[in-house]
Design a protein around this motif. Structure first.
Motif, mmCIF file in Angstrom:
data_model
loop_
_atom_site.group_PDB
_atom_site.id
_atom_site.type_symbol
_atom_site.label_atom_id
_atom_site.label_comp_id
_atom_site.label_asym_id
_atom_site.label_seq_id
_atom_site.Cartn_x
_atom_site.Cartn_y
_atom_site.Cartn_z
ATOM 1 N N PHE A 99 -26.667 -4.091 2.395
ATOM 2 C CA PHE A 99 -25.688 -4.911 3.111
ATOM 3 C C PHE A 99 -25.983 -6.371 2.779
ATOM 4 O O PHE A 99 -27.067 -6.872 3.068
ATOM 5 N N THR A 103 -17.510 -2.156 0.902
ATOM 6 C CA THR A 103 -18.482 -1.288 1.561
ATOM 7 C C THR A 103 -18.746 -0.078 0.678
ATOM 8 O O THR A 103 -18.107 0.084 -0.365
ATOM 9 N N GLU A 135 -23.769 0.865 14.334
ATOM 10 C CA GLU A 135 -25.106 0.350 14.558
ATOM 11 C C GLU A 135 -25.156 -1.128 14.202
ATOM 12 O O GLU A 135 -24.418 -1.576 13.335
ATOM 13 N N ILE A 165 -18.100 -0.109 12.972
ATOM 14 C CA ILE A 165 -19.542 -0.350 12.874
ATOM 15 C C ILE A 165 -20.216 0.258 14.100
ATOM 16 O O ILE A 165 -20.003 -0.185 15.230
ATOM 17 N N GLU A 190 -35.805 5.250 8.436
ATOM 18 C CA GLU A 190 -35.031 4.005 8.496
ATOM 19 C C GLU A 190 -35.863 2.925 9.168
ATOM 20 O O GLU A 190 -36.749 3.212 9.975
ATOM 21 N N LEU A 200 -26.526 -3.944 12.149
ATOM 22 C CA LEU A 200 -27.140 -3.975 10.826
ATOM 23 C C LEU A 200 -27.663 -5.366 10.503
ATOM 24 O O LEU A 200 -26.940 -6.356 10.635
ATOM 25 N N GLY A 220 -28.883 -7.578 7.343
ATOM 26 C CA GLY A 220 -28.637 -7.504 5.918
ATOM 27 C C GLY A 220 -29.690 -8.170 5.053
ATOM 28 O O GLY A 220 -30.666 -8.758 5.529
ATOM 29 N N ALA A 278 -31.938 -3.156 15.632
ATOM 30 C CA ALA A 278 -31.082 -3.388 14.463
ATOM 31 C C ALA A 278 -31.689 -2.678 13.257
ATOM 32 O O ALA A 278 -32.901 -2.741 13.033
ATOM 33 N N LEU A 279 -30.833 -2.028 12.497
ATOM 34 C CA LEU A 279 -31.230 -1.317 11.287
ATOM 35 C C LEU A 279 -31.215 -2.280 10.109
ATOM 36 O O LEU A 279 -30.199 -2.934 9.858
ATOM 37 N N LEU A 280 -32.334 -2.384 9.387
ATOM 38 C CA LEU A 280 -32.374 -3.206 8.185
ATOM 39 C C LEU A 280 -31.740 -2.417 7.046
ATOM 40 O O LEU A 280 -32.195 -1.336 6.698
ATOM 41 N N ASP A 281 -30.665 -2.967 6.488
ATOM 42 C CA ASP A 281 -29.910 -2.316 5.419
ATOM 43 C C ASP A 281 -29.910 -3.244 4.213
ATOM 44 O O ASP A 281 -29.149 -4.206 4.158
ATOM 45 N N PHE A 333 -36.141 -0.160 11.646
ATOM 46 C CA PHE A 333 -35.506 -0.775 12.810
ATOM 47 C C PHE A 333 -36.355 -1.923 13.342
ATOM 48 O O PHE A 333 -37.579 -1.820 13.414
#
Length: 121
Positions: A36, A63, A96, A94, A11, A98, A100, A30-33, A13
């Motif tokens: 999203f 979602t 984490e 939520i 993942e 995120l 987007g 922060a997780l890059l999704d 981050f």
């Protein structure tokens, strides 16, 4: 440009700063999704504790689990020393922070797993 890190699962981050309503800076991972489609998502409790203004409540978003209701906050984040005022999705479920897809329209993403290189800039 900010450097990111990979989780054990691969993942993406990035460390970003939340700017609270009183000016306090709080650094988070922060997780890059890329699935999203909004700018940022955080837990509602975090948005409230940052003092971010509620713009809209109970807005419906699609979602991976289907439709869900979220609050929308006016938030300020800092990436690479630059502040952004953005709409922030807040939800009780939520877990984490995120980042987007819209960030990729304004910044270049470099992902090179074999060389352990991850940047957003």
């Amino acid at each position: 440009m900010i450097e990111g890190k990979f989780s054990r699962k691969g993942e993406l981050f990035f460390e970003i700063d939340f700017v609270a309503a009183d000016g306090l800076i709080i650094t988070v991972d922060a997780l890059l999704d890329t699935g999203f489609t909004d700018w940022l998502a955080i837990n509602t409790q975090d948005a409230v504790s940052l003092g971010w203004q509620l713009v809209d409540s109970q807005e419906t978003r699609l979602t991976a689990q289907g439709e869900a209701q979220f609050n929308i906050y006016a938030g300020t984040v800092s990436l690479d020393g630059q502040e952004f005022n953005i709409p922030v999705i807040g939800g009780e479920e939520i877990a984490e922070v995120l980042l987007g897809l819209p960030w990729l329209f304004t910044r270049r993403l470099v992902v090179d797993i074999p060389n352990n290189l991850l940047t957003l800039g």
